[in-house]
Design an enzyme around this catalytic site. Structure first.
Site, PDB file in Angstrom:
ATOM      1  N   HIS A   9       6.849   5.798  -3.138  1.00 15.41           N
ATOM      2  CA  HIS A   9       7.477   5.768  -1.810  1.00 15.41           C
ATOM      3  C   HIS A   9       8.630   4.771  -1.783  1.00 15.41           C
ATOM      4  O   HIS A   9       9.679   5.030  -1.190  1.00 15.41           O
ATOM      5  CB  HIS A   9       6.453   5.357  -0.742  1.00 15.41           C
ATOM      6  CG  HIS A   9       5.673   6.505  -0.195  1.00 15.41           C
ATOM      7  ND1 HIS A   9       4.488   6.340   0.477  1.00 15.41           N
ATOM      8  CD2 HIS A   9       5.904   7.837  -0.203  1.00 15.41           C
ATOM      9  CE1 HIS A   9       4.021   7.516   0.855  1.00 15.41           C
ATOM     10  NE2 HIS A   9       4.858   8.436   0.442  1.00 15.41           N
ATOM     11  N   MET A  11       3.057  -2.559   3.442  1.00 15.65           N
ATOM     12  CA  MET A  11       4.171  -3.262   4.088  1.00 15.65           C
ATOM     13  C   MET A  11       5.359  -3.370   3.139  1.00 15.65           C
ATOM     14  O   MET A  11       6.511  -3.418   3.581  1.00 15.65           O
ATOM     15  CB  MET A  11       3.705  -4.654   4.540  1.00 15.65           C
ATOM     16  CG  MET A  11       4.599  -5.296   5.573  1.00 15.65           C
ATOM     17  SD  MET A  11       4.570  -4.407   7.137  1.00 15.65           S
ATOM     18  CE  MET A  11       6.255  -4.709   7.702  1.00 15.65           C
TER      19      MET A  11
END
EC number: 6.5.1.4
Length: 337
Positions: free
Chosen positions: A306, A283
């Site tokens: 990421h 998340m």
């Protein structure tokens, strides 16, 4: 036109997905080159191509280079088609949830109904139950409501899953997610598709045995579906706090005992809880776009490659001041100019 080097950072599909999302939202065209240049099979793969085509569908975009193996893509979005129904069939077990991640920020308040067919529970992407238990609930906390119906599950390699997304609405602004708060309970879903039901029970029992030491109520439901196109199993868990939610998941595979699947998810959950962050590692990546679009701050479990990639793409599309500190956990703050 925004120019993006697709080999930057982790150099995978995340660069493309974030670029597509922000391009459709802002109306800014982009050209991405060196797509997945550092990967064993460089260029656009089928699952990436469906992200392109999905975003093309909702924005009437013009594209060049949208074919399997292409190392360069030009994407020119137009106005988002609100009040519309869109069907996307990825085929086989391409990830439904990665397409959902790409689309949801762009369809807020657009009155769209989207049906996606493909893999709902496949490797290297969030499971559909993680999306339902964690991702959508975190979005609700920051002010974005949505309705997601799981019609069929799809596992690797056959796929066959089906999900409907609709009523994505909200107007969040300057939100703050800085702690989980007091741990209230653990929720979860343990599922099997076209496999014996005891597998789901064993996954659940294994997870509960590890999580029992947390000293809170544990409610893990089982979802047993027979007659699905693909066989598979998995479990998703959500630690519900007073102020936020931490999640984790794990998938079964041939030769992997059900007990290991449950244990793996439970240990991932505890590992994320131990960081004292407000949101888990997955998340942490996904919340970055929403924070940059609407303003706000959060504390994430771990700053991943990421996340670094997302930040650089965000800076190319949005006029936003980003502040970041720490690594595990880390604090991300975005202020809109």
């Amino acid at each position: 036109m925004i120019e993006i080097d697709g080999s930057f950072g982790e150099g995978g599909g995340q660069i493309l997905r974030t670029s597509l999302t922000l391009s459709v939202i802002t109306g800014k065209p982009f050209r991405i080159f060196n797509i997945r240049a550092n990967r064993p099979n460089p260029g656009l793969q089928r699952q990436h191509l469906w992200a392109v085509r999905a975003m093309k569908m909702i924005s009437n975009a013009e594209t060049k280079g949208d074919e399997v193996g292409s190392k360069e893509l030009t994407f020119i979005p137009h106005e988002i088609k609100g009040n519309s129904i869109i069907d996307i069939d990825i085929g086989t077990a391409g990830s439904v949830t990665l397409i959902m991640q790409t689309m949801i920020p762009a369809i807020i308040n657009k009155n769209m109904r989207i049906k996606i067919k493909g893999g709902t529970d496949v490797p290297k992407s969030p499971t559909i139950d993680y999306i339902r238990l964690v991702y959508l609930e975190i979005l609700r906390k920051i002010g974005i409501e949505s309705k997601v119906n799981l019609i069929k599950r799809g596992h690797y390699p056959e796929g066959g899953g089906e999900v409907i997304i609709e009523n994505v609405n909200g107007n969040p602004s300057d939100f703050s997610l800085l702690e989980l708060g007091k741990l209230i309970m653990i929720k979860g879903i343990s599922h099997v598709s076209s496999l014996p039901s005891h597998i789901a029970e064993r996954q659940k029992d294994s997870a509960k045995a590890i999580l029992s030491k947390l000293g809170v109520q544990i409610e893990i439901e089982t979802d047993v579906r027979q007659g699905e196109v693909s066989k598979g199993s998995g479990i998703a868990l959500a630690a519900i706090g007073e102020k936020s939610i931490i999640g984790a998941d794990s998938l079964g595979e041939r030769g992997k005992r059900a007990e290991i699947v449950g244990e793996e998810a439970a240990r991932k959950l505890i590992d994320n809880l131990n960081t004292k962050a407000a949101v888990d590692v997955h998340m942490s990546d996904m919340l970055m776009i929403f924070t940059s679009l609407f303003g706000g701050e959060y504390i994430g479990a771990e700053l991943t490659s990421h996340a670094y990639t997302n930040m650089e793409i965000i800076r190319k599309f949005l006029d936003v001041k980003i502040e970041i500190s720490g690594k595990r956990p880390f604090r991300f703050k975005a202020k809109i100019f």
